[in-house]
Design a protein around this motif. Structure first.
Motif, PDB file in Angstrom:
ATOM      1  N   GLU A   6      -3.089   7.942  -3.978  1.00 28.72           N
ATOM      2  CA  GLU A   6      -4.270   7.930  -3.012  1.00 28.72           C
ATOM      3  C   GLU A   6      -5.547   8.804  -3.472  1.00 28.72           C
ATOM      4  O   GLU A   6      -5.355   9.403  -4.541  1.00 28.72           O
ATOM      5  CB  GLU A   6      -3.767   8.484  -1.866  1.00 28.72           C
ATOM      6  N   GLY A   9      -9.892  11.466  -0.159  1.00 28.48           N
ATOM      7  CA  GLY A   9      -9.899  12.786   0.836  1.00 28.48           C
ATOM      8  C   GLY A   9     -11.057  13.682   0.631  1.00 28.48           C
ATOM      9  O   GLY A   9     -11.698  13.574  -0.528  1.00 28.48           O
ATOM     10  N   LEU A  20     -10.436   6.271   2.398  1.00 29.32           N
ATOM     11  CA  LEU A  20      -9.558   6.371   1.712  1.00 29.32           C
ATOM     12  C   LEU A  20      -9.030   5.183   0.994  1.00 29.32           C
ATOM     13  O   LEU A  20      -8.961   4.103   1.406  1.00 29.32           O
ATOM     14  CB  LEU A  20      -8.186   6.995   2.219  1.00 29.32           C
ATOM     15  N   CYS A  22      -5.685   3.223  -1.904  1.00 27.26           N
ATOM     16  CA  CYS A  22      -4.376   3.797  -2.666  1.00 27.26           C
ATOM     17  C   CYS A  22      -4.132   2.653  -3.413  1.00 27.26           C
ATOM     18  O   CYS A  22      -4.151   1.530  -2.885  1.00 27.26           O
ATOM     19  CB  CYS A  22      -3.474   3.702  -1.378  1.00 27.26           C
ATOM     20  N   TRP A  36      -0.580   3.672   6.348  1.00 25.31           N
ATOM     21  CA  TRP A  36      -0.918   5.128   6.362  1.00 25.31           C
ATOM     22  C   TRP A  36      -0.623   6.115   7.266  1.00 25.31           C
ATOM     23  O   TRP A  36      -0.538   5.580   8.332  1.00 25.31           O
ATOM     24  CB  TRP A  36      -2.642   5.188   6.506  1.00 25.31           C
ATOM     25  N   THR A 112      -3.442  12.693  -0.036  1.00 27.25           N
ATOM     26  CA  THR A 112      -4.630  13.316  -0.105  1.00 27.25           C
ATOM     27  C   THR A 112      -5.166  13.949   1.081  1.00 27.25           C
ATOM     28  O   THR A 112      -5.011  13.550   2.206  1.00 27.25           O
ATOM     29  CB  THR A 112      -5.884  12.130  -0.244  1.00 27.25           C
TER      30      THR A 112
END
Length: 118
Positions: A6, A9, A20, A22, A36, A112
């Motif tokens: 991730e 943040g 965000l 990933c 999430w 994160t």
């Protein structure tokens, strides 16, 4: 080996936005629903949002509905969470996960931190 990494943040003021990301590896990304999830200090892990393999179906927790948007790019093996109108109660560690909480395919990243504060 399943890897979920991730990023995105940080610290944001109430009302602000964050996105965000990933990046997934070690499995056939398009074949799995992805989630999430988040965990605030002293609280249980919470399912925030879920998206199916082709991105055509999504679900959201009531607490984020209308503010957060989950999406995925299967060509890039990447999952996203666009978070708008952030509130202090959104403060948590956010994790990208394969599957959903309790599913046989469950696997999550390192997380994160998202902090919403003035």
């Amino acid at each position: 080996e399943v890897q979920l990494v991730e990023s995105g943040g940080g610290l944001v003021q109430p009302g602000g936005s964050l996105r965000l990301s990933c990046v997934a590896s070690g499995f056939t990304f398009r074949e799995y629903s992805m989630s999430w999830v988040r965990q605030a200090p002293g609280k249980r892990l919470e399912q925030v949002s879920l998206i199916n393999g082709d991105g055509g179906s999504t679900t959201y927790a009531d607490s984020v509905k209308g503010r957060f948007t989950i999406s995925r790019d299967n060509a890039k093996n990447t999952l996203y969470l666009q978070m708008n109108t952030l509130k202090p109660e959104d403060t948590a560690v956010y994790y990208c996960a394969r599957g959903f909480i309790g599913s046989p395919s469950w696997n999550r990243g390192q997380g994160t931190q998202v902090t919403v504060s003035s």
